[in-house]
Motif scaffolding. Structure first.
Motif, PDB file in Angstrom:
ATOM      1  N   ILE A   1       0.859  -1.184   0.000  1.00  0.00           N
ATOM      2  CA  ILE A   1       0.000   0.000   0.000  1.00  0.00           C
ATOM      3  C   ILE A   1       0.896   1.235   0.000  1.00  0.00           C
ATOM      4  N   ILE A   2       0.767   2.066  -1.028  1.00  0.00           N
ATOM      5  CA  ILE A   2       1.572   3.282  -1.158  1.00  0.00           C
ATOM      6  C   ILE A   2       0.624   4.450  -1.373  1.00  0.00           C
TER       7      ILE A   2
ATOM      8  N   LEU B   1       7.043   7.305  -0.742  1.00  0.00           N
ATOM      9  CA  LEU B   1       7.131   6.104   0.069  1.00  0.00           C
ATOM     10  C   LEU B   1       7.636   4.911  -0.733  1.00  0.00           C
ATOM     11  N   VAL B   2       8.240   5.188  -1.889  1.00  0.00           N
ATOM     12  CA  VAL B   2       8.773   4.115  -2.723  1.00  0.00           C
ATOM     13  C   VAL B   2       9.816   3.306  -1.964  1.00  0.00           C
ATOM     14  N   HIS B   3      10.433   3.900  -0.939  1.00  0.00           N
ATOM     15  CA  HIS B   3      11.460   3.165  -0.199  1.00  0.00           C
ATOM     16  C   HIS B   3      10.900   1.954   0.533  1.00  0.00           C
ATOM     17  N   THR B   4       9.575   1.864   0.667  1.00  0.00           N
ATOM     18  CA  THR B   4       8.988   0.703   1.324  1.00  0.00           C
ATOM     19  C   THR B   4       8.775  -0.468   0.371  1.00  0.00           C
ATOM     20  N   ILE B   5       8.960  -0.238  -0.940  1.00  0.00           N
ATOM     21  CA  ILE B   5       8.733  -1.293  -1.927  1.00  0.00           C
ATOM     22  C   ILE B   5       9.826  -2.355  -1.824  1.00  0.00           C
ATOM     23  N   GLN B   6       9.402  -3.614  -1.857  1.00  0.00           N
ATOM     24  CA  GLN B   6      10.317  -4.742  -1.857  1.00  0.00           C
ATOM     25  C   GLN B   6      10.223  -5.449  -3.207  1.00  0.00           C
ATOM     26  N   PRO B   7      11.268  -6.173  -3.602  1.00  0.00           N
ATOM     27  CA  PRO B   7      11.204  -6.907  -4.879  1.00  0.00           C
ATOM     28  C   PRO B   7       9.975  -7.825  -4.925  1.00  0.00           C
ATOM     29  N   GLY B   8       9.259  -7.765  -6.046  1.00  0.00           N
ATOM     30  CA  GLY B   8       8.090  -8.615  -6.206  1.00  0.00           C
ATOM     31  C   GLY B   8       6.805  -8.028  -5.684  1.00  0.00           C
ATOM     32  N   ASP B   9       6.809  -6.763  -5.248  1.00  0.00           N
ATOM     33  CA  ASP B   9       5.601  -6.132  -4.707  1.00  0.00           C
ATOM     34  C   ASP B   9       4.632  -5.729  -5.822  1.00  0.00           C
ATOM     35  N   ILE B  10       3.349  -5.805  -5.504  1.00  0.00           N
ATOM     36  CA  ILE B  10       2.291  -5.239  -6.344  1.00  0.00           C
ATOM     37  C   ILE B  10       1.752  -4.029  -5.609  1.00  0.00           C
ATOM     38  N   VAL B  11       1.956  -2.847  -6.158  1.00  0.00           N
ATOM     39  CA  VAL B  11       1.569  -1.617  -5.473  1.00  0.00           C
ATOM     40  C   VAL B  11       0.074  -1.376  -5.632  1.00  0.00           C
ATOM     41  N   VAL B  12      -0.569  -1.011  -4.526  1.00  0.00           N
ATOM     42  CA  VAL B  12      -1.982  -0.662  -4.510  1.00  0.00           C
ATOM     43  C   VAL B  12      -2.081   0.766  -3.985  1.00  0.00           C
ATOM     44  N   THR B  13      -2.708   1.653  -4.752  1.00  0.00           N
ATOM     45  CA  THR B  13      -2.835   3.045  -4.347  1.00  0.00           C
ATOM     46  C   THR B  13      -4.086   3.633  -4.981  1.00  0.00           C
TER      47      THR B  13
ATOM     48  N   VAL C   1      -2.317  -1.764  -8.940  1.00  0.00           N
ATOM     49  CA  VAL C   1      -3.765  -1.730  -8.732  1.00  0.00           C
ATOM     50  C   VAL C   1      -4.130  -0.320  -8.293  1.00  0.00           C
ATOM     51  N   LEU C   2      -5.026   0.349  -9.037  1.00  0.00           N
ATOM     52  CA  LEU C   2      -5.423   1.721  -8.746  1.00  0.00           C
ATOM     53  C   LEU C   2      -6.927   1.789  -8.489  1.00  0.00           C
ATOM     54  N   GLU C   3      -7.311   2.665  -7.557  1.00  0.00           N
ATOM     55  CA  GLU C   3      -8.734   2.904  -7.328  1.00  0.00           C
ATOM     56  C   GLU C   3      -9.314   3.889  -8.339  1.00  0.00           C
ATOM     57  N   ILE C   4      -8.463   4.739  -8.915  1.00  0.00           N
ATOM     58  CA  ILE C   4      -8.892   5.733  -9.901  1.00  0.00           C
ATOM     59  C   ILE C   4      -8.119   5.499 -11.186  1.00  0.00           C
ATOM     60  N   GLY C   5      -8.761   5.739 -12.319  1.00  0.00           N
ATOM     61  CA  GLY C   5      -8.048   5.667 -13.593  1.00  0.00           C
ATOM     62  C   GLY C   5      -8.908   5.093 -14.689  1.00  0.00           C
ATOM     63  N   GLY C   6      -8.503   5.350 -15.929  1.00  0.00           N
ATOM     64  CA  GLY C   6      -9.187   4.839 -17.104  1.00  0.00           C
ATOM     65  C   GLY C   6      -8.170   4.311 -18.100  1.00  0.00           C
ATOM     66  N   GLN C   7      -8.656   3.836 -19.221  1.00  0.00           N
ATOM     67  CA  GLN C   7      -7.774   3.222 -20.198  1.00  0.00           C
ATOM     68  C   GLN C   7      -6.833   4.222 -20.859  1.00  0.00           C
TER      69      GLN C   7
ATOM     70  N   ASN D   1      -9.437   1.552 -11.527  1.00  0.00           N
ATOM     71  CA  ASN D   1     -10.850   1.702 -11.166  1.00  0.00           C
ATOM     72  C   ASN D   1     -11.349   0.515 -10.341  1.00  0.00           C
ATOM     73  N   VAL D   2     -10.514   0.056  -9.428  1.00  0.00           N
ATOM     74  CA  VAL D   2     -10.877  -1.047  -8.534  1.00  0.00           C
ATOM     75  C   VAL D   2     -11.461  -0.423  -7.265  1.00  0.00           C
ATOM     76  N   LEU D   3     -12.767  -0.291  -7.217  1.00  0.00           N
ATOM     77  CA  LEU D   3     -13.415   0.343  -6.085  1.00  0.00           C
ATOM     78  C   LEU D   3     -13.177  -0.482  -4.818  1.00  0.00           C
ATOM     79  N   GLY D   4     -12.770   0.200  -3.742  1.00  0.00           N
ATOM     80  CA  GLY D   4     -12.567  -0.474  -2.468  1.00  0.00           C
ATOM     81  C   GLY D   4     -11.258  -1.215  -2.341  1.00  0.00           C
ATOM     82  N   ALA D   5     -10.311  -1.009  -3.268  1.00  0.00           N
ATOM     83  CA  ALA D   5      -9.046  -1.743  -3.200  1.00  0.00           C
ATOM     84  C   ALA D   5      -8.292  -1.449  -1.904  1.00  0.00           C
ATOM     85  N   LEU D   6      -8.233  -0.182  -1.518  1.00  0.00           N
ATOM     86  CA  LEU D   6      -7.501   0.177  -0.306  1.00  0.00           C
ATOM     87  C   LEU D   6      -8.213  -0.313   0.948  1.00  0.00           C
TER      88      LEU D   6
END
Length: 874
Positions: free
Chosen positions: A786-787, A792-804, A822-828, A846-851
């Protein structure tokens, strides 16, 4: 004002940073705002959420948090207690980072020159919202004296994130996540003779005409925790008459003067917040002090409308901002929420309005719906009006919803693909684009119509150096208006034109695939690996710089977390000569970027290069692999698969539509890059005027310039006497107060035509599956990270999937470090989608409720080909 994390470890209550939820938490940001409004709040400061994160990172506490939470059974008190004991012991044994401790003690010394007593209170990042108050879940400590005791109290506050009751509270509300952050409020201690709680609406009856007040002798802690029965009064809020009175265990009656002062303060605080408040107060030597204020979370609204909060100071900058909304308006944070996540400053909004006026002129002065509006301090787009335009064009609203990233696609209007109508509208659209192009090319100093000539003119503009120091105020203003503002407006027009072309091209390609192949998913996949996107090269350049730093043995200076010291090392160390060259060239090419780059208030990377060192640390930690041609290979495979299903004329049409869409998407994203380039000299010129006027005493601070409008700056620069009433400093201060208020106030995602916030759509979660919009194909497995900010990129570890929540162009250097997104906002057609495809990074938006649903550190499978996120069983 927007600050970076390194600037906000311990902001004073008087600073703008202390008003931000993400810096100071709910309690801290609200107290800072009340303090700045002149309310009787004891002086203090906030040890920020960034300080907490630094503590967790430097002590590698995240694995302990993940392991403890993984083992918790939320229905078993013993399990909760064991997890809490394990985490709190780890927190208390850990060392506070030197930079954090230094900031804490420096602020403490400024607050209390002697070893005076202070109150130390927890302030969680999700605290004191209208949905959940967290009341009583985190610890507070009173009568803390001395540096050692203060450090211990702060660590105990941090540890209270993981008490048994706090863990259970979050789990009940879907908030149990290892990424929770806790700020700490430090205030001068009030030696209370009386203390209590004031509810500005009767919490028992929800009657807004009544207030309820509890009071008891001494400190309010015993009353709040239920250890004594307080004196309780129900009063009429307007007449200040007592309607009910229960003396409880109190041995003294609340003085009438104190009662009337509390009622007055309660009304004022409620008006500022725009909602009924639960206020903790104390009284010492006949002085009433406000210790805390939060929304009352237990009132039933009974279906009545909700009035937006009223900001203090000056929050109406243009007369038409109060014009009524129109039927069919639907205001959302889609698009704007990606590039401008924060409230907008007056100067930035003034520039946007100038562009809007130019667009009306380009359309022949024809009226139309308002497409952008400032609400809750932020920019909202009129999604309802734009969807109506799609219906009129014959473009499927579902296609618009996908490319735009609609927040409420369930709401009307809805329209299907109408090829004949679209074809009939294309000539008119073409004429409009040609008019705009002609207007852009109306003089030798303007952008030419042809792309190659326009690119050459842009290169000349970007190469031009503006020496702000050599010009008088009037000359600098003239240069701004006749050169840089004019160029920016022309580039905005060009960007708008290219955006329309990209949407039309993408719509035609998607419509053809839908009609001839019944294919509704392949169009964005065909746009992966588009060559020539300017911002996509940032990652490789930063990787080269990181490799040089590592080769010269300078990694430790970057990784120790002190960005300023690391920058000084790069600037002075003999072995860093080549790294300095690489850094200087990077800043020359990309230094115009920053977080929320359309906002002029925010410093650019070239002005604040320490920001880049945070990203460099990420590259050094993750040892990311060299870029591959995966994106191009994926796109080629997708194109081959689609074209293999077509024959004859249809195949040739799709090929042509694909080339057109690729070129249009490239041009649109590069135009955003060019806009950011032109923003840099604009900001430098305004900042120079602000610096001069602050030195002259006309402004309180140099960045107050960003709280003025164009016409006010012109008057101040060309005719000082004309700007004397009211003084520009007073105007800027009043608007900064409103801006700080909105920074501390959550904003709704969607607002209807009556100005009422609409509930968000239900979460996209279906059991252990979350669904969104597939924008960059691929299927990967990894840990959730979760970023909530790129720093806060310094918290990323190899193999992470960022959700914001969302990304903007400043996130681009982060993309090569990720396994998925994975983003809660965005389009194609959002920037994040385009860059994800360029890097071949699997992404779902556009993944509602991801966070809300995904937990930091949990294992997921990201199926970005089909737009699904699968949570794996523990």
């Amino acid at each position: 004002m927007i600050h970076t994390i390194s600037d906000t470890l311990a902001p004073d209550f008087a600073s703008a940073a202390a008003c931000r939820l993400d810096v100071a938490g709910g309690k801290g940001s609200r107290l800072a705002l009340l303090f700045q409004q002149g309310l009787p709040v004891p002086a203090g400061f906030v040890l920020s959420c960034a300080a907490y994160r630094s503590f967790v990172d430097s002590n590698n506490l995240l694995p302990d948090i993940e392991a403890a939470l993984h083992a918790v059974d939320p229905h078993d008190q013993q399990s909760l207690a064991q997890a809490a004991a394990r985490l709190q012991a780890a927190y208390m044994a850990a060392a506070m980072p030197q930079a954090v401790q230094s900031a804490l003690l420096t602020a403490y010394a400024a607050l209390a020159p002697a070893p005076a007593a202070v109150a130390v209170r927890s302030s969680a990042s999700a605290e004191d919202s209208a949905a959940a108050s967290f009341a009583g879940q985190h610890e507070s400590f009173l009568h803390v004296e001395g540096a050692a005791a203060l450090v211990t109290a702060v660590k105990e506050c941090w540890a209270s994130l993981w008490t048994a009751r706090a863990i259970a509270y979050r789990q009940q509300r879907g908030m149990l996540a290892a990424d929770q952050a806790l700020a700490v409020v430090v205030q001068r201690m009030v030696q209370a003779e009386l203390a209590g709680v004031l509810f500005t609406c009767n919490p028992l009856t929800s009657d807004p005409s009544q207030m309820m007040l509890n009071a008891g002798a001494g400190l309010g802690a015993a009353l709040v925790h239920g250890h004594v029965t307080p004196e309780t009064l129900v009063v009429d809020r307007e007449r200040a008459t007592v309607l009910e009175h229960d003396r409880g265990q109190s041995q003294q009656q609340l003085p009438a003067a104190t009662l009337h002062e509390l009622i007055r303060l309660g009304r004022e605080i409620e008006a500022l917040a725009g909602a009924p408040q639960d206020i903790e107060w104390a009284c010492a030597a006949a002085q009433v002090w406000i210790l805390q204020a939060r929304p009352i979370t237990t009132l039933a609204h009974g279906g009545t409308s909700v009035a937006p909060p009223t900001a203090p100071g000056d929050d109406v900058w243009f007369v038409d901002e109060q014009a009524p909304m129109q039927p069919g308006d639907l205001w959302t944070r889609a698009n704007f929420g990606e590039v401008l996540p924060y409230p907008v400053s007056p100067l930035t909004w003034s520039g946007f309005r100038s562009w809007g006026e130019r667009m009306v002129q380009a359309q022949g002065g024809a009226g139309g719906p308002t497409l952008a509006r400032r609400l809750y301090g932020r920019l909202y787009a009129n999604e309802g009006a734009m969807r109506m335009m799609m219906v009129d064009m014959g473009v499927p609203t579902a296609l618009f919803d996908a490319s735009w990233g609609s927040r409420r696609p369930d709401l009307p209007p809805h329209g299907s693909f109408r090829p004949l109508r679209l074809l009939s509208r294309l000539p008119g659209m073409a004429r409009g684009i040609m008019r705009a192009q002609k207007q852009l090319g109306r003089s030798d100093a303007s952008l030419p119509q042809k792309p190659a000539a326009a690119a050459e003119r842009l290169r000349a503009w970007k190469a031009e150096v503006l020496d702000v120091a050599q010009h008088t105020d009037a000359e600098l203003w003239t240069l701004l208006q006749t050169r840089w503002e004019e160029r920016y407006l022309q580039m905005m027009q060009r960007h708008n034109m290219l955006s329309q072309q990209a949407f039309v091209s993408f719509s035609l390609l998607s419509g053809a695939l839908r009609r001839w192949l019944n294919d509704t998913v392949s169009a964005p996949h065909l746009l992966a690996g588009i060559a020539g996107i300017h911002s996509a090269t940032m990652g490789q350049r930063l990787r080269e710089l990181a490799q040089e730093i590592e080769h010269q043995g300078l990694s430790a200076s970057i990784l120790d977390g002190d960005q300023q010291q690391a920058l000084e090392t790069l600037q002075t160390a003999p072995q860093a000569a080549h790294a300095r060259e690489l850094l200087a060239q990077f800043l020359a090419d990309y230094g115009h970027h920053c977080i929320a780059e359309p906002e002029l208030l925010v410093p650019r990377w070239v002005e604040q290069p320490t920001e880049l060192l945070i990203w460099l640390a990420g590259y050094l930690r993750t040892a990311s692999a060299a870029p591959s041609d995966a994106a191009e290979t994926q796109a080629e495979a997708a194109i081959t698969a689609v074209l293999g299903q077509l024959r004859g004329m249809r195949r040739r049409i799709v090929q042509r539509l694909l080339r057109s869409a690729q070129a249009a998407v490239r041009a649109r994203d590069n135009s955003r890059f060019d806009l950011a380039c032109l923003n840099l000299p604009r900001r430098r010129a305004y900042a120079e005027l602000g610096r001069r006027w602050a030195q002259q005493g006309r402004l309180s601070a140099a960045d107050d310039i960003f709280f003025l409008l164009h016409n006010e700056i012109e008057a101040a620069a060309t005719n000082a006497a004309q700007a004397a009433e009211p003084p520009i400093g007073a105007r800027a201060s009043a608007r900064r107060a409103a801006y700080n208020f909105w920074c501390a106030t959550p904003a709704p995602d969607t607002i209807d035509a009556h100005g009422q916030p609409l509930a968000s759509l239900p979460s996209a979660a279906e059991g252990d599956v979350l669904r969104g919009l597939a924008v960059s194909p691929g299927c990967v497995e990894g840990r959730v990270r979760i970023i909530d900010a790129p720093q806060l990129v310094h918290t990323i570890q190899p193999g992470d999937i960022v959700v914001t929540r969302s990304t903007d162009p400043s996130w681009t250097p982060v993309f090569p470090l990720l396994k998925g997104l994975v983003l809660e906002i965005g389009g194609q057609l959002s920037h994040g989608a385009i860059i994800a495809r360029e890097y071949g990074l699997p992404a779902v938006v556009n993944v509602l409720g991801a966070l809300q649903h995904l937990r930091d550190g949990e294992l997921i499978t990201l199926d970005a080909t089909n737009g699904c996120v699968y949570r794996q069983a523990a």
